[in-house]
Enzyme design. Structure first.
Site, PDB file in Angstrom:
ATOM      1  N   ASP A   1     -24.271   8.590  -3.217  1.00  0.00           N
ATOM      2  CA  ASP A   1     -25.102   9.797  -3.237  1.00  0.00           C
ATOM      3  C   ASP A   1     -26.488   9.520  -2.669  1.00  0.00           C
ATOM      4  O   ASP A   1     -26.983   8.399  -2.754  1.00  0.00           O
ATOM      5  CB  ASP A   1     -25.323  10.268  -4.685  1.00  0.00           C
TER       6      ASP A   1
ATOM      7  N   ARG B   1     -23.287  15.326 -14.468  1.00  0.00           N
ATOM      8  CA  ARG B   1     -22.373  14.694 -13.499  1.00  0.00           C
ATOM      9  C   ARG B   1     -22.456  13.171 -13.532  1.00  0.00           C
ATOM     10  O   ARG B   1     -21.605  12.497 -12.953  1.00  0.00           O
ATOM     11  CB  ARG B   1     -22.570  15.255 -12.083  1.00  0.00           C
TER      12      ARG B   1
ATOM     13  N   PRO C   1     -44.139  23.401 -14.155  1.00  0.00           N
ATOM     14  CA  PRO C   1     -44.531  22.976 -12.805  1.00  0.00           C
ATOM     15  C   PRO C   1     -45.604  21.900 -12.836  1.00  0.00           C
ATOM     16  O   PRO C   1     -45.798  21.192 -11.856  1.00  0.00           O
ATOM     17  CB  PRO C   1     -45.060  24.254 -12.152  1.00  0.00           C
TER      18      PRO C   1
HETATM   19  N1  SAM Z   1     -48.917  28.999 -15.191  1.00  0.00           N
HETATM   20  C1  SAM Z   1     -47.969  27.943 -15.100  1.00  0.00           C
HETATM   21  C2  SAM Z   1     -48.460  26.933 -14.074  1.00  0.00           C
HETATM   22  O1  SAM Z   1     -48.991  27.348 -13.049  1.00  0.00           O
HETATM   23  O2  SAM Z   1     -48.220  25.712 -14.270  1.00  0.00           O
HETATM   24  C3  SAM Z   1     -46.635  28.496 -14.623  1.00  0.00           C
HETATM   25  C4  SAM Z   1     -45.824  29.115 -15.708  1.00  0.00           C
HETATM   26  S1  SAM Z   1     -44.262  29.656 -15.116  1.00  0.00           S
HETATM   27  C5  SAM Z   1     -44.614  31.263 -14.567  1.00  0.00           C
HETATM   28  C6  SAM Z   1     -43.344  29.898 -16.588  1.00  0.00           C
HETATM   29  C7  SAM Z   1     -42.406  28.797 -16.963  1.00  0.00           C
HETATM   30  O3  SAM Z   1     -41.429  28.619 -15.955  1.00  0.00           O
HETATM   31  C8  SAM Z   1     -43.003  27.420 -17.142  1.00  0.00           C
HETATM   32  O4  SAM Z   1     -43.655  27.275 -18.380  1.00  0.00           O
HETATM   33  C9  SAM Z   1     -41.777  26.546 -17.024  1.00  0.00           C
HETATM   34  O5  SAM Z   1     -41.005  26.564 -18.220  1.00  0.00           O
HETATM   35  C10 SAM Z   1     -40.993  27.278 -15.945  1.00  0.00           C
HETATM   36  N2  SAM Z   1     -41.198  26.739 -14.590  1.00  0.00           N
HETATM   37  C11 SAM Z   1     -41.706  27.406 -13.544  1.00  0.00           C
HETATM   38  N3  SAM Z   1     -41.729  26.638 -12.442  1.00  0.00           N
HETATM   39  C12 SAM Z   1     -41.192  25.450 -12.793  1.00  0.00           C
HETATM   40  C13 SAM Z   1     -40.953  24.237 -12.092  1.00  0.00           C
HETATM   41  N4  SAM Z   1     -41.268  24.088 -10.815  1.00  0.00           N
HETATM   42  N5  SAM Z   1     -40.389  23.201 -12.764  1.00  0.00           N
HETATM   43  C14 SAM Z   1     -40.081  23.337 -14.076  1.00  0.00           C
HETATM   44  N6  SAM Z   1     -40.299  24.460 -14.795  1.00  0.00           N
HETATM   45  C15 SAM Z   1     -40.850  25.515 -14.166  1.00  0.00           C
END
Ligand code: SAM
Length: 273
Positions: free
Chosen positions: A176, A161, A92
Site C-alpha cells: 500500500d 482494514r 481540523p
Molecule cells: N472552528 C473549527 C476550526 O476552525 O478548527 C472548525 C469546527 S468544524 C465546523 C466542526 C467539527 O467538524 C470539528 O469540531 C470536528 O469534529 C469536525 N471537523 C471538521 N473538519 C475536520 C477535519 N479536517 N478533520 C477532523 N475533524 C474535522
C-alpha cells in the site's frame, strides 16, 4: 476491537454497516457502539450547544453532555492499563491522521471517537479527559468540514482494514501507499487488470511478461515517479536505507540527490530532458 462513537447524528455513521467495516462487525472482529449525545441532555430541547465565551460567530458544544456521555461510555471498560481506550477527537486543529497513526490505533483494543458539530467542543472536556486517558486530537486534512462524523468514517475504515483477518489478503497492506518497510513510505504506482487492451490502450508490456524481477522493478520505478510528482515531501522524508541502487538511480533521473545526511532533496541543477 471495540469502537464507541458519541455523536448528535448516529444515523450519519450508517455506512459502518456496509462493506469491509460492516463485514468485520458481522464477523465479530469489530464491536461498534453508537451513542446519541442528546441522551445525556436534561432539558426539553435536548440542547448540546451554547454561545461562545468571548463572543464571535457560531456555537460551542456544552461540556456537561459530553462529560456525562463519556463517563457512561468509559464505565463500560477499563480506564487504565493495556485495555484502556484511546480518545480520538476529530478536529481540523489536530495532528494529521496518517497511516502511521492508523497502524498505532489498530493495535489498541478500544477507541472512543468524539465527532463534534458547530465550532467544536468546550476545551475543558478535552483537557479533563487528557489527565487520565490517551487523548489524540486528529485532523483528516487541511480543510474544514461541518462535523466530525465523516472523519470518523475515514479513520474507522483506515484502522479496521489493518485488523487481523479483516482484509482477505493480509499481504495487501505491504504494498500500500505509505507502507513503511520495503516501500519506504512511498505512494503505490498504477495498477491494471484484464483485458490486455482497452480503447486502444495496452497494459504495460512488462506486466504480462511473467518476469517477476522486471515487474518488481517496474512497480518500484512507477512508485518513485508518482511519489516524486504528487508527494515530493514523501521523497524528502523517506528512509534512504530502504532504497536500493536502482531506486537511487531512478531518483537521480527524477532530479533528486542525497544530501549530507543521506536524505533526498531536489538536485541543485535542473535535470536535462
Ligand atoms: N472552528 C473549527 C476550526 O476552525 O478548527 C472548525 C469546527 S468544524 C465546523 C466542526 C467539527 O467538524 C470539528 O469540531 C470536528 O469534529 C469536525 N471537523 C471538521 N473538519 C475536520 C477535519 N479536517 N478533520 C477532523 N475533524 C474535522
Amino acid at each position: 476491537m471495540r469502537i464507541d462513537v458519541v455523536t448528535i447524528f448516529p444515523e450519519y455513521l450508517e455506512p459502518l454497516n456496509v462493506s469491509l467495516v460492516g463485514k468485520a462487525r458481522a464477523r465479530g472482529q469489530l464491536d461498534v457502539r453508537l451513542h446519541d449525545l442528546r441522551d445525556w441532555t436534561h432539558d426539553r430541547h435536548r440542547t448540546v450547544d451554547d454561545t461562545p465565551y468571548g463572543g464571535g460567530p457560531g456555537m460551542v458544544m456544552k461540556p456537561e453532555p459530553w462529560g456525562e456521555a463519556l463517563d457512561a461510555v468509559l464505565a463500560a471498560g477499563p480506564s487504565a492499563g493495556d485495555g484502556a481506550p484511546v480518545l480520538v477527537v476529530p478536529t481540523p486543529s489536530g495532528r494529521p491522521f496518517t497511516q502511521e497513526l492508523a497502524v498505532e490505533l489498530a493495535a489498541r483494543p478500544w477507541l472512543i471517537f468524539t465527532p463534534a458539530r458547530y465550532e467544536g467542543i468546550d476545551r475543558r472536556v478535552i483537557d479533563d479527559y487528557a489527565e487520565r486517558l490517551d487523548v489524540r486530537e486528529v485532523s483528516i486534512g487541511d480543510y474544514v468540514l461541518a462535523g466530525g462524523e465523516a472523519p470518523v468514517l475515514v479513520m474507522v475504515e483506515a484502522v479496521a482494514r489493518l485488523l487481523p483477518g479483516v482484509l482477505g489478503n493480509a499481504e495487501s497492506h505491504r504494498d500500500d501507499s505509505f507502507a513503511p518497510g520495503a516501500m519506504a513510505g512511498l505512494l503505490e504506482g498504477p495498477v491494471y487488470t484484464k483485458p490486455p487492451e482497452w480503447r486502444g490502450r495496452a497494459v504495460p508490456e512488462v506486466l504480462i511478461s511473467g518476469h517477476h524481477g522486471r515487474i518488481g522493478r517496474w512497480r518500484r520505478d512507477e512508485a518513485l515517479r508518482r511519489t516524486s510528482t504528487h508527494r515530493p515531501d514523501l521523497v524528502e522524508r523517506c528512509d534512504p536505507a530502504a532504497l536500493d541502487k536502482r531506486d537511487l538511480a531512478t531518483l537521480a533521473e527524477l532530479g533528486w540527490e542525497p544530501g549530507p545526511d543521506g536524505r533526498f532533496g531536489r538536485a541543485s541543477r535542473p535535470v536535462e530532458e
